[in-house]
Design a protein around this motif. Structure first.
Motif, PDB file in Angstrom:
ATOM      1  N   PRO A  97       0.816  -1.207   0.000  1.00 13.51           N
ATOM      2  CA  PRO A  97       0.000   0.000   0.000  1.00 13.51           C
ATOM      3  C   PRO A  97       0.856   1.266   0.000  1.00 13.51           C
ATOM      4  N   GLY A  98       2.158   1.111  -0.142  1.00 16.27           N
ATOM      5  CA  GLY A  98       3.129   2.204  -0.077  1.00 16.27           C
ATOM      6  C   GLY A  98       4.185   1.863   0.952  1.00 16.27           C
ATOM      7  N   VAL A  99       5.383   2.404   0.771  1.00 13.45           N
ATOM      8  CA  VAL A  99       6.495   2.041   1.659  1.00 13.45           C
ATOM      9  C   VAL A  99       7.021   3.218   2.478  1.00 13.45           C
ATOM     10  N   GLY A 100       6.283   4.329   2.477  1.00 13.58           N
ATOM     11  CA  GLY A 100       6.658   5.452   3.333  1.00 13.58           C
ATOM     12  C   GLY A 100       7.593   6.460   2.710  1.00 13.58           C
ATOM     13  N   VAL A 101       8.015   6.239   1.470  1.00 10.64           N
ATOM     14  CA  VAL A 101       8.877   7.194   0.767  1.00 10.64           C
ATOM     15  C   VAL A 101       8.330   7.387  -0.646  1.00 10.64           C
ATOM     16  N   GLU A 102       8.784   8.428  -1.315  1.00  7.81           N
ATOM     17  CA  GLU A 102       8.279   8.738  -2.652  1.00  7.81           C
ATOM     18  C   GLU A 102       9.071   8.083  -3.776  1.00  7.81           C
ATOM     19  N   GLN A 103      10.324   7.718  -3.505  1.00  7.79           N
ATOM     20  CA  GLN A 103      11.197   7.162  -4.551  1.00  7.79           C
ATOM     21  C   GLN A 103      12.035   6.019  -3.975  1.00  7.79           C
ATOM     22  N   ALA A 104      12.371   5.069  -4.842  1.00  6.04           N
ATOM     23  CA  ALA A 104      13.191   3.931  -4.426  1.00  6.04           C
ATOM     24  C   ALA A 104      14.530   4.380  -3.840  1.00  6.04           C
ATOM     25  N   THR A 131       2.070   6.966   0.744  1.00  5.56           N
ATOM     26  CA  THR A 131       2.992   7.589  -0.212  1.00  5.56           C
ATOM     27  C   THR A 131       2.943   6.859  -1.547  1.00  5.56           C
ATOM     28  N   ALA A 132       3.992   6.953  -2.312  1.00  4.31           N
ATOM     29  CA  ALA A 132       4.002   6.433  -3.681  1.00  4.31           C
ATOM     30  C   ALA A 132       3.870   4.920  -3.718  1.00  4.31           C
ATOM     31  N   ASN A 133       3.197   4.433  -4.740  1.00  3.25           N
ATOM     32  CA  ASN A 133       3.052   3.002  -4.961  1.00  3.25           C
ATOM     33  C   ASN A 133       4.362   2.478  -5.557  1.00  3.25           C
ATOM     34  N   PRO A 134       5.056   1.549  -4.880  1.00  3.78           N
ATOM     35  CA  PRO A 134       6.341   1.081  -5.407  1.00  3.78           C
ATOM     36  C   PRO A 134       6.226   0.303  -6.715  1.00  3.78           C
TER      37      PRO A 134
END
Length: 190
Positions: A97-104, A131-134
């Protein structure tokens, strides 16, 4: 995936993962907020520190962290708290559902070591609550084929997702299949 390599697996459940139950009203326990992931990330960091400190530095290792669902948020939050290259060698997120950051690149690891997969019918992965969908191209992770199925189908024997994760864990990354069809749906191009 590689019978010549020795691989150890640990299923870490060292925090109070939130449930879909009456706890939804409690910010520290609900899947709708990141409180449990923030608390869990501290526990995960402690566990990973223990793994690193007890390992013989003379023996080469490759630590791959796999986070599923809300566990991917917990894993992402932990990774983002560490200096570059000190948490894990590869990060794998499925049904996230998102990993807490906007970019890898915000995960303290080179983006070519961040992997993401989402099943075609996984509504949690499509939501992108945290945040962003990985699994979207703008995130910068390598997206891999998972196949059909819902939120809990990543672990079905002989599924693309399980094979891809096996290849990543054993370092045979050239065998990981990309998943451009679903990625295009996530990116709004179909």
């Amino acid at each position: 995936m590689d019978p010549l390599k020795k691989t150890a697996s640990i299923a870490w459940l060292g925090y109070d993962a939130p449930q879909v139950d009456p706890g939804l009203a409690n910010p520290a326990k609900t899947v709708a907020m990141s409180g449990a992931a923030e608390k869990g990330s501290k526990e995960l960091l402690s566990f990973v520190d223990g793994v690193h400190s007890t390992h013989d530095p003379e023996v080469p290792t490759h630590l791959t962290m796999v986070g599923h669902s809300y566990g991917s948020l917990t894993t992402g939050k932990a990774a983002a708290q560490r200096p570059f290259g000190t948490f894990a060698d590869d990060l794998v997120f499925v049904g996230s559902p998102g990993v807490g950051v906007e970019q890898a690149v915000d995960l303290g690891i080179d983006a070519e070591h961040v992997w993401a997969g989402a099943n075609d019918d996984d509504l949690v992965a499509k939501a992108g609550w945290f945040t962003a969908n990985p699994s979207k191209s703008g995130f910068g992770a390598i997206r891999f084929r998972t196949g059909e199925g819902g939120h809990s189908d990543y672990w079905v024997k002989e599924k693309d997702s399980l094979q891809s994760i096996g290849y990543i864990v054993t370092g045979i990354t050239e065998e990981v299949s990309s998943h451009t069809d679903y990625a295009m749906v996530l990116d709004g191009k179909q």
